[in-house]
Design an enzyme around this catalytic site. Sequence first.
Site, short mmCIF file in Angstrom:
data_model
loop_
_atom_site.label_atom_id
_atom_site.label_comp_id
_atom_site.label_asym_id
_atom_site.label_seq_id
_atom_site.Cartn_x
_atom_site.Cartn_y
_atom_site.Cartn_z
N HIS A 258 46.01 44.36 38.59
CA HIS A 258 45.31 45.60 38.92
C HIS A 258 44.48 46.01 37.72
O HIS A 258 44.89 45.80 36.58
CB HIS A 258 46.34 46.71 39.25
CG HIS A 258 45.75 47.83 40.01
ND1 HIS A 258 45.06 48.86 39.38
CD2 HIS A 258 45.69 48.08 41.33
CE1 HIS A 258 44.64 49.70 40.30
NE2 HIS A 258 45.00 49.25 41.49
N ASP A 314 49.27 45.94 47.69
CA ASP A 314 48.99 45.02 48.79
C ASP A 314 50.08 43.99 48.98
O ASP A 314 50.24 43.44 50.07
CB ASP A 314 47.68 44.27 48.53
CG ASP A 314 46.51 45.21 48.67
OD1 ASP A 314 46.59 46.10 49.52
OD2 ASP A 314 45.53 45.04 47.94
N1 ACO Z 1 46.61 36.02 39.71
C1 ACO Z 1 46.50 35.31 38.58
N2 ACO Z 1 45.92 35.74 37.45
C2 ACO Z 1 45.43 36.98 37.47
C3 ACO Z 1 45.51 37.79 38.61
C4 ACO Z 1 46.12 37.28 39.76
N3 ACO Z 1 46.23 38.00 40.87
N4 ACO Z 1 44.93 38.98 38.34
C5 ACO Z 1 44.48 38.92 37.08
N5 ACO Z 1 44.79 37.71 36.55
C6 ACO Z 1 44.48 37.27 35.20
C7 ACO Z 1 43.01 36.84 35.10
O1 ACO Z 1 42.86 35.47 35.37
C8 ACO Z 1 42.69 37.19 33.66
O2 ACO Z 1 43.19 36.16 32.82
P1 ACO Z 1 42.38 35.72 31.49
O3 ACO Z 1 42.37 36.94 30.63
O4 ACO Z 1 43.22 34.58 30.97
O5 ACO Z 1 41.03 35.31 31.97
C9 ACO Z 1 43.51 38.43 33.38
O6 ACO Z 1 44.60 38.36 34.31
C10 ACO Z 1 42.73 39.75 33.58
O7 ACO Z 1 42.09 39.71 34.85
P2 ACO Z 1 40.72 40.43 35.20
O8 ACO Z 1 40.06 39.74 36.34
O9 ACO Z 1 39.90 40.66 33.96
O10 ACO Z 1 41.23 41.84 35.66
P3 ACO Z 1 40.39 42.87 36.53
O11 ACO Z 1 40.85 44.21 36.11
O12 ACO Z 1 38.93 42.60 36.49
O13 ACO Z 1 40.87 42.52 38.02
C11 ACO Z 1 41.93 42.51 40.09
C12 ACO Z 1 41.76 43.25 38.74
C13 ACO Z 1 40.57 42.27 40.72
C14 ACO Z 1 42.77 43.39 41.03
C15 ACO Z 1 42.66 41.17 39.81
O14 ACO Z 1 43.94 41.40 39.26
C16 ACO Z 1 42.77 40.29 41.06
O15 ACO Z 1 41.84 39.55 41.37
N6 ACO Z 1 43.94 40.38 41.82
C17 ACO Z 1 44.09 39.68 43.05
C18 ACO Z 1 43.46 40.47 44.17
C19 ACO Z 1 44.25 41.71 44.55
O16 ACO Z 1 45.47 41.67 44.70
N7 ACO Z 1 43.53 42.84 44.73
C20 ACO Z 1 44.14 44.10 45.15
C21 ACO Z 1 43.99 45.14 44.08
S1 ACO Z 1 44.86 46.61 44.51
C22 ACO Z 1 43.92 47.35 45.68
O17 ACO Z 1 42.75 47.19 45.80
C23 ACO Z 1 44.65 48.20 46.59
#
Ligand code: ACO
Length: 377
Positions: A258, A314
């Site tokens: 998140h 989610d």
């Molecule tokens: N699975 C694996 N690795 C992850 C995940 C995940 N779900 N989420 C983040 N990471 C990792 C990224 O690869 C990144 O690693 P790095 O630093 O080695 O490159 C690090 O964690 C940070 O991730 P970012 O993408 O920079 O975080 P951001 O804040 O931009 O993204 C997001 C947040 C989009 C929710 C992300 O965690 C994601 O894609 N999750 C999966 C989709 C999801 O569940 N969305 C629902 C969100 S809640 C809602 O809308 C109600």
Amino acid sequence: MSNTGLEGVVVAQTSLSAINGEKGELIYVGYDIDDLARNTTFEEVAYLLWNLRLPNRAELDELERRLAAEYNVGTEIIELLRALPKNSDSMAALRTAVSALALYDPEANDNSDAANRRKAIRLTAKMPTIVAAFDRIRKGQEPIAPRADLATAANFLYMLNGEEANETRIRTMDVALVLHAEHGMNASTFAARVTAGTLSDMYSAVVGALGALKGPLHGGANMRVMESLRTIQESGQEPSAWVHDALGRGERVMGFGHRVYKATDPRATVLRELADQIMQGGEETRWLDLSDKVREAMGTEMEKKGKKIYPNVDFFSASVYTTLGIEMDLFTPIFAISRITGWTAHLFEQYANNRLIRPKADYSGPRGLKVEPIETR
Ligand code: ACO
């Protein structure tokens, strides 16, 4: 310096909700989400977001009466839903129908606070009816007329299935609606406020929000969680091995991570507890069991990598809704029928204190080019 993703940028003042990402805390207008989930209904939370205080009995009765009076969507919208291709994307169908609602609302372009408050009630009342009618029509069934004697959660389950749900199922749906109602400056709320910031109307702002919510990195994730759980089950692979392989391929595991929470999303904790209650009611347990295994495996993998990635709202909503017999592609529309209360509350704030939202972009393209005649390009 550009800030892709606008992380940490404050774009508005709000009295609606606050998130402490480090502690995993969420409050709506001063109340902890856990307290609200245990002790209020969706209608009470709608009142709270729209009026910044909880209702007394008479005020709640009045809101429920006004919502029930607006449940019906009219034959034009039902005919529109019938005209859609049977395999329409559920969020695209909801977005289309909500956009059409504006055309039948004489107050659509009235941006006064009083008209906007009436429209917030209409949208909150009608969106569940649209989602349920869409689901039945695409299955070749007749839509079921809403029942004014039922509150939102009970009425929605009734319109989906044609029979009244039991108390546990109704309470589960109601709590899910409470949990999804509001969440700060998330992507869809921001989209709504950007649209309202031009002094466009509330329906346009909500259509923009629906478009943003549809994406897999936002509201669309709950459906992707279920797709992953099904894939794991069909593959026959151990959940831990599946998670390990997916991360090894550089994939994201849906339902984890998140932008704001760096601890477990408190909404996921409430949903997990709710899942336990459903199971005690004798519902099928396999999806919830599988979710627990995936959560454990993610915990192990993330610990190895030293990353703080926890389940978000989610993650458990997917298995809870599936256990309630709800189609996978209705998860995001259900998110929307709750979040409409938060969106509209943010829109009241935006219209009351509006300034056009217009950030800048850092230009990184070429300069000084001269147009060559097309024949010689
Ligand atoms: N699975 C694996 N690795 C992850 C995940 C995940 N779900 N989420 C983040 N990471 C990792 C990224 O690869 C990144 O690693 P790095 O630093 O080695 O490159 C690090 O964690 C940070 O991730 P970012 O993408 O920079 O975080 P951001 O804040 O931009 O993204 C997001 C947040 C989009 C929710 C992300 O965690 C994601 O894609 N999750 C999966 C989709 C999801 O569940 N969305 C629902 C969100 S809640 C809602 O809308 C109600």
